[in-house]
Write a protein that holds these residues in place. Structure first.
Motif, PDB file in Angstrom:
ATOM      1  N   ARG A  81      -2.798  -2.110  -0.861  1.00 51.09           N
ATOM      2  CA  ARG A  81      -2.295  -0.928  -1.572  1.00 51.09           C
ATOM      3  C   ARG A  81      -1.217  -1.332  -2.575  1.00 51.09           C
ATOM      4  N   ARG A  85      -1.357  -0.900  -6.607  1.00 50.79           N
ATOM      5  CA  ARG A  85      -0.323  -0.180  -7.352  1.00 50.79           C
ATOM      6  C   ARG A  85       0.297  -1.061  -8.427  1.00 50.79           C
ATOM      7  N   ARG A  88      -2.144  -1.064 -11.255  1.00 51.73           N
ATOM      8  CA  ARG A  88      -2.098   0.210 -11.982  1.00 51.73           C
ATOM      9  C   ARG A  88      -0.804   0.343 -12.777  1.00 51.73           C
ATOM     10  N   LYS A  89       0.281  -0.227 -12.236  1.00 51.89           N
ATOM     11  CA  LYS A  89       1.553  -0.208 -12.970  1.00 51.89           C
ATOM     12  C   LYS A  89       1.433  -1.022 -14.248  1.00 51.89           C
ATOM     13  N   LEU A 204       8.274  -1.323  -7.281  1.00 47.84           N
ATOM     14  CA  LEU A 204       7.532  -0.065  -7.141  1.00 47.84           C
ATOM     15  C   LEU A 204       8.367   0.928  -6.327  1.00 47.84           C
TER      16      LEU A 204
END
Length: 216
Positions: A81, A85, A88-89, A204
């Motif tokens: 995960r 992320r 995607r960041k 994050l």
């Protein structure tokens, strides 16, 4: 064949669901065996009770193994995960940076407009005075009578429209504006670069970990 197996390999959430089902099924099986064990213990022959006890022990080991798998899968899920992320960041940051770059292009238009305004005001003032440079004093009345026409008041009008306290200083202020203001485009580029660097370097944000709750 190996590549095909990798493609159809179950994802971590599926493995977690499978491990939980196996644990639940094992617990149900043990519950049924304990009921059977209670009845077998009443018999004088211990063989059946021993068999049931061995089955319970084997299932308990299987449950313990699946619980360990569940814990390991929980950690793996969290890693996956986080990696997702992070990816995607990176993609979101690239799109954000591209959008920011558009403002620098617009700021460059403002820079040009400011430069053009300053140049035009200087050119306008020079053009207003040029006709009077060769004033034919022997043919025209005294230049002093028409001296006011030598000056252009475009800068004063702009200064008044901008509510400057001293519109008479508008020419000096407006023609020096490019130097005083600096490049808005360069400032935008530096500001955007600093913003992107800050976002990129920051971790994050904390979010609820669904994988962890599934493994619990």
């Amino acid at each position: 064949m190996a590549k095909i197996a990798e493609v159809v390999k179950p994802a971590t959430p599926q493995k977690i669901a499978t491990a939980k089902r196996l644990i639940e099924a094992g617990e149900q099986e043990i519950a049924a065996l304990r009921t059977a064990l209670s009845a077998a213990l009443l018999s004088e022959d211990d063989s059946e009770a021993i068999k049931i006890t061995e089955k319970i022990a084997a299932i308990e080991k299987r449950i313990a193994l699946n619980q360990q798998k569940l814990a390991a899968l929980g950690k793996q899920g969290r890693k996956e995960r986080t990696a997702d992320r992070e990816q995607r960041k990176t993609e979101a940051l690239a799109a954000f940076e591209k959008s920011l770059s558009e403002t620098a292009g617009i700021a460059a238009k403002i820079d040009k407009a400011v430069d053009d305004l300053a140049a035009a005001l200087k050119e306008y003032r020079a053009a207003k005075r040029k006709p009077f440079d060769k004033w034919p004093a022997d043919l025209f009345p005294s230049l002093k009578i028409f001296e006011g026409f030598m000056y252009g008041y475009a800068d004063n009008h702009i200064g008044a429209a901008l509510h400057m306290k001293s519109p008479g200083n508008a020419h000096t202020l407006l023609t020096a504006l490019p130097e005083r203001l600096g490049s808005l485009a360069e400032a935008d580029i530096k500001s955007a670069a600093a913003l992107i660097a800050d976002i990129k370097s920051m971790p994050l944000p904390a979010v609820r970990d669904d994988t962890e709750s599934e493994a619990a």
